[in-house]
Design a protein around this motif. Structure first.
Motif, PDB file in Angstrom:
ATOM      1  N   ARG A   7      59.887  22.779  39.392  1.00  0.00           N
ATOM      2  CA  ARG A   7      59.521  22.208  38.112  1.00  0.00           C
ATOM      3  C   ARG A   7      60.027  22.550  36.867  1.00  0.00           C
ATOM      4  NH1 ARG A   7      54.844  22.542  40.184  1.00  0.00           N
ATOM      5  NH2 ARG A   7      54.146  20.485  40.372  1.00  0.00           N
ATOM      6  N   SER A   8      60.348  24.139  36.938  1.00  0.00           N
ATOM      7  CA  SER A   8      60.876  24.802  35.685  1.00  0.00           C
ATOM      8  C   SER A   8      62.099  24.427  35.530  1.00  0.00           C
ATOM      9  CB  SER A   8      60.966  26.224  36.063  1.00  0.00           C
ATOM     10  OG  SER A   8      61.889  26.319  36.943  1.00  0.00           O
ATOM     11  N   ALA A  28      51.597  23.217  31.695  1.00  0.00           N
ATOM     12  CA  ALA A  28      50.744  24.569  32.207  1.00  0.00           C
ATOM     13  C   ALA A  28      51.130  25.300  33.473  1.00  0.00           C
ATOM     14  CB  ALA A  28      49.448  24.197  32.063  1.00  0.00           C
ATOM     15  N   ASP A  29      51.494  24.225  34.419  1.00  0.00           N
ATOM     16  CA  ASP A  29      51.969  24.513  35.768  1.00  0.00           C
ATOM     17  C   ASP A  29      53.558  24.915  35.745  1.00  0.00           C
ATOM     18  OD1 ASP A  29      49.570  24.347  36.743  1.00  0.00           O
ATOM     19  OD2 ASP A  29      49.920  21.870  37.427  1.00  0.00           O
ATOM     20  N   GLY A  30      54.217  25.144  34.823  1.00  0.00           N
ATOM     21  CA  GLY A  30      55.405  25.605  34.608  1.00  0.00           C
ATOM     22  C   GLY A  30      56.371  24.676  34.401  1.00  0.00           C
ATOM     23  N   LEU A  31      56.430  23.357  33.933  1.00  0.00           N
ATOM     24  CA  LEU A  31      57.501  22.581  33.742  1.00  0.00           C
ATOM     25  C   LEU A  31      58.488  23.106  32.692  1.00  0.00           C
ATOM     26  CD1 LEU A  31      58.179  19.516  34.119  1.00  0.00           C
ATOM     27  CD2 LEU A  31      57.071  18.913  32.006  1.00  0.00           C
ATOM     28  N   GLY A  32      59.758  22.913  32.934  1.00  0.00           N
ATOM     29  CA  GLY A  32      60.557  23.547  32.042  1.00  0.00           C
ATOM     30  C   GLY A  32      60.661  23.194  30.548  1.00  0.00           C
ATOM     31  N   GLY A  33      60.358  21.758  30.343  1.00  0.00           N
ATOM     32  CA  GLY A  33      60.113  21.096  29.013  1.00  0.00           C
ATOM     33  C   GLY A  33      60.292  19.713  28.882  1.00  0.00           C
ATOM     34  N   ASP A 280      71.812  23.171  35.800  1.00  0.00           N
ATOM     35  CA  ASP A 280      70.608  24.078  35.330  1.00  0.00           C
ATOM     36  C   ASP A 280      69.284  23.239  35.104  1.00  0.00           C
ATOM     37  OD1 ASP A 280      71.902  26.333  35.951  1.00  0.00           O
ATOM     38  OD2 ASP A 280      72.915  26.077  33.988  1.00  0.00           O
ATOM     39  N   ALA A 281      69.395  22.442  33.959  1.00  0.00           N
ATOM     40  CA  ALA A 281      68.357  21.730  33.414  1.00  0.00           C
ATOM     41  C   ALA A 281      68.485  20.223  33.632  1.00  0.00           C
ATOM     42  CB  ALA A 281      68.170  21.970  31.898  1.00  0.00           C
ATOM     43  N   LEU A 282      67.528  19.538  34.293  1.00  0.00           N
ATOM     44  CA  LEU A 282      67.653  18.069  34.735  1.00  0.00           C
ATOM     45  C   LEU A 282      66.912  17.265  33.607  1.00  0.00           C
ATOM     46  CD1 LEU A 282      67.243  18.584  38.545  1.00  0.00           C
ATOM     47  CD2 LEU A 282      68.926  18.707  37.175  1.00  0.00           C
ATOM     48  N   CYS A 283      67.581  16.590  32.709  1.00  0.00           N
ATOM     49  CA  CYS A 283      66.971  15.254  31.852  1.00  0.00           C
ATOM     50  C   CYS A 283      66.462  14.201  32.738  1.00  0.00           C
ATOM     51  CB  CYS A 283      67.866  14.880  30.615  1.00  0.00           C
ATOM     52  SG  CYS A 283      67.891  16.282  29.581  1.00  0.00           S
ATOM     53  N   VAL A 293      56.694  10.735  39.134  1.00  0.00           N
ATOM     54  CA  VAL A 293      58.090  11.036  39.170  1.00  0.00           C
ATOM     55  C   VAL A 293      58.347  12.515  39.021  1.00  0.00           C
ATOM     56  CG1 VAL A 293      60.311  10.831  37.741  1.00  0.00           C
ATOM     57  CG2 VAL A 293      58.618   9.006  37.837  1.00  0.00           C
ATOM     58  N   VAL A 294      57.654  13.165  38.294  1.00  0.00           N
ATOM     59  CA  VAL A 294      57.710  14.853  38.426  1.00  0.00           C
ATOM     60  C   VAL A 294      57.562  15.289  39.821  1.00  0.00           C
ATOM     61  CG1 VAL A 294      57.056  16.930  37.426  1.00  0.00           C
ATOM     62  CG2 VAL A 294      57.373  14.977  35.952  1.00  0.00           C
ATOM     63  N   ALA A 295      56.549  14.958  40.410  1.00  0.00           N
ATOM     64  CA  ALA A 295      56.220  15.217  41.759  1.00  0.00           C
ATOM     65  C   ALA A 295      57.092  14.845  42.773  1.00  0.00           C
ATOM     66  CB  ALA A 295      54.641  14.755  42.027  1.00  0.00           C
ATOM     67  N   ARG A 296      57.769  13.642  42.489  1.00  0.00           N
ATOM     68  CA  ARG A 296      58.677  13.152  43.657  1.00  0.00           C
ATOM     69  C   ARG A 296      59.892  14.293  43.510  1.00  0.00           C
ATOM     70  NH1 ARG A 296      61.824  12.481  46.819  1.00  0.00           N
ATOM     71  NH2 ARG A 296      62.826  10.656  47.452  1.00  0.00           N
TER      72      ARG A 296
END
Length: 476
Positions: A7-8, A28-33, A280-283, A293-296
């Motif tokens: 998630r981060s 709140a659960d740690g999503l990167g941004g 590193d970061a996935l847009c 989508v995030v969960a997938r």
């Protein structure tokens, strides 16, 4: 643990000008941004409130935005940018000015709570038919562009906002838009090192904190696009150029890597492949991004770790690099509202004699905006009508014939006329039987028979205003 790491590294987009409940829960659960788009912006105060709300859920959340200035603007999507874009700054050729303009943009972003600006474009303008970079580039000369890119990076990061040089190794030689298909660069290794890689090397030397690979194939590096290609990211960018910062992908739902625009399964595969390659970061910039989508994506990344396809150490490394972009900057400088227009005036170039004999008819010729720019207000008519009473304004689509009374002087305004055969034909046709001043707001192209051609090197609010001022000053 793995789910939180997965998630981060995610930076999704979202709809609306307030954070939806699903997004607040993910943060709140740690999503990167997140990545902000024009659809998320009303004004600077609203953006500041939005980012503060996100930080209320978790400090250190990354907030990214595409604020290139010029044609690609998010803060000024409703009005047009108050600073000229890269090609205009490149036309001026003053790195000190570019650094000041970038600093002004970054000061606004810092006040809005943005931590990383997905700019500058370090691409070169190398092909007249390039459909997506154009005025987003500082120019075609590698050394001159390198100086501009380094200045933009230093100006941005001097205000505490991370800069992100894109689209590595350079998109300007392509004639394909990676939003819709996968471009292959017709360039050999030696050509890249002598040209496209020069501005990226300058960005790295200037200390750029992030780099964005392009969704494009370099045949000599293999069949994979740079976003998913270990040779591009780990071999050339990190190994040869020495980049140690955060690699941020372009939007992964783009057809060039997802297979078709918005394909969720293709998106999940691309996310894993990008991490394996060294990103590193996935847009995930699509408006349809949501909790599902995030969960997938979290599931797909977790499954890859479990299968051994993606080492957990690689995922942890990516997570740490994303977190390094999350510190909220404190504004350093005051914003000078006059700087943008002053810079835009310096970028205007005139071929021929641009003179108004009387109040003219302005014909604003509309063509579809690029996917990167989106529907930002554009046109010279309103500016000149304000400055020269009696000016008439006509808007036409493409090469449609405008209704203009015979003999009246025309100011014909285009965007990349050379890329639209019907528009170029319209300029030539009108110039054959009346006095036409052609204002080109895209990449300068060939003269098309007008008595004068004014090149603004961009379609920002200030670039259009500068051209209108020049014409108004010439009126009898």
């Amino acid at each position: 643990m793995v789910d939180r790491l997965a998630r981060s590294v995610l930076l999704p987009g979202f709809a609306g000008t307030t954070a939806p409940d699903w997004l607040l829960r993910e943060v709140a659960d740690g999503l990167g941004g997140v990545v902000l788009f024009g659809r998320n912006v009303t004004d600077d105060e609203q953006v500041a409130a939005l980012t503060a709300r996100l930080r209320g859920e978790r400090d250190g959340v990354v907030v990214g935005i595409d604020e290139e200035g010029g044609d690609v603007t998010r803060l000024d999507a409703a009005t047009g940018s108050r600073v000229p874009g890269p090609l205009a700054l490149g036309a001026v050729g003053d790195p000190a000015l570019t650094r000041r303009v970038a600093g002004q943009l970054a000061a606004r972003l810092a006040a809005c709570g943005v931590t990383v600006n997905l700019a500058p474009s370090a691409d070169l303008t190398l092909h007249a038919d390039d459909p997506i970079i154009g005025v987003r580039s500082f120019g075609s000369d590698p050394r001159a562009v390198a100086g501009q890119v380094a200045a933009f990076v230093r100006g941005t990061q001097g205000e505490g906002v991370a800069a992100c040089a894109k689209h590595f190794p350079g998109h300007g030689a392509s004639t394909t838009d990676s939003h819709f298909a996968l471009p292959a660069l017709p360039r050999e290794d030696a050509e890249l090192r002598a040209a496209e890689l020069v501005p990226f090397a300058a960005a790295v030397e200037a200390g750029v904190r992030a780099v964005m690979p392009g969704h494009l194939v370099v045949p000599s590096w293999g069949e994979l696009p740079a976003t998913l290609n270990p040779r591009a990211i780990t071999g050339v960018l990190r190994g040869e150029l020495g980049f140690t910062g955060t690699v941020i992908t372009d939007a992964l739902e783009m057809a060039a890597v997802a297979g078709s625009l918005g394909d969720v399964d293709g998106l999940a595969q691309a996310a894993v492949a990008a991490l394996v390659a060294g990103a590193d970061a996935l847009c995930v910039g699509g408006e349809t991004a949501d909790a599902a989508v995030v969960a997938r994506l979290v599931d797909a990344i977790g499954e890859a770790v479990k299968a051994g396809t993606l080492p957990e150490e690689r995922l942890a490394e990516a997570s740490a690099r994303v977190a390094a972009l999350g510190a909220a900057p404190a504004p350093v400088s005051e914003v000078d509202p006059a700087l943008g227009l002053a810079a835009a005036r310096r970028a205007v170039r005139v071929r021929g004699e641009a003179r108004l004999a009387a109040a003219p008819v302005v014909v604003d010729v509309e063509v579809p905006p690029t996917m990167a720019a989106g529907p930002v207000p554009w046109g010279l008519g309103s500016h000149l009508a304000e400055l020269v009473p009696g000016t008439a304004v006509v808007r036409v689509a493409g090469g449609d014939e405008p209704a203009v009374e015979p003999g009246r002087q025309v100011v014909l305004v285009t965007r990349d006329a050379h890329r639209h055969a019907d528009v170029a034909a319209l300029v030539t046709r009108l110039a054959a039987d009346r006095e036409v001043v052609h204002v080109e707001t895209g990449v300068p192209g060939p003269e098309l028979g007008a008595v004068a051609t004014i090149d603004t090197h961009g379609g920002s609010y200030v670039s259009l205003r500068a051209a209108a001022e020049l014409l108004a000053a010439s009126a009898d």
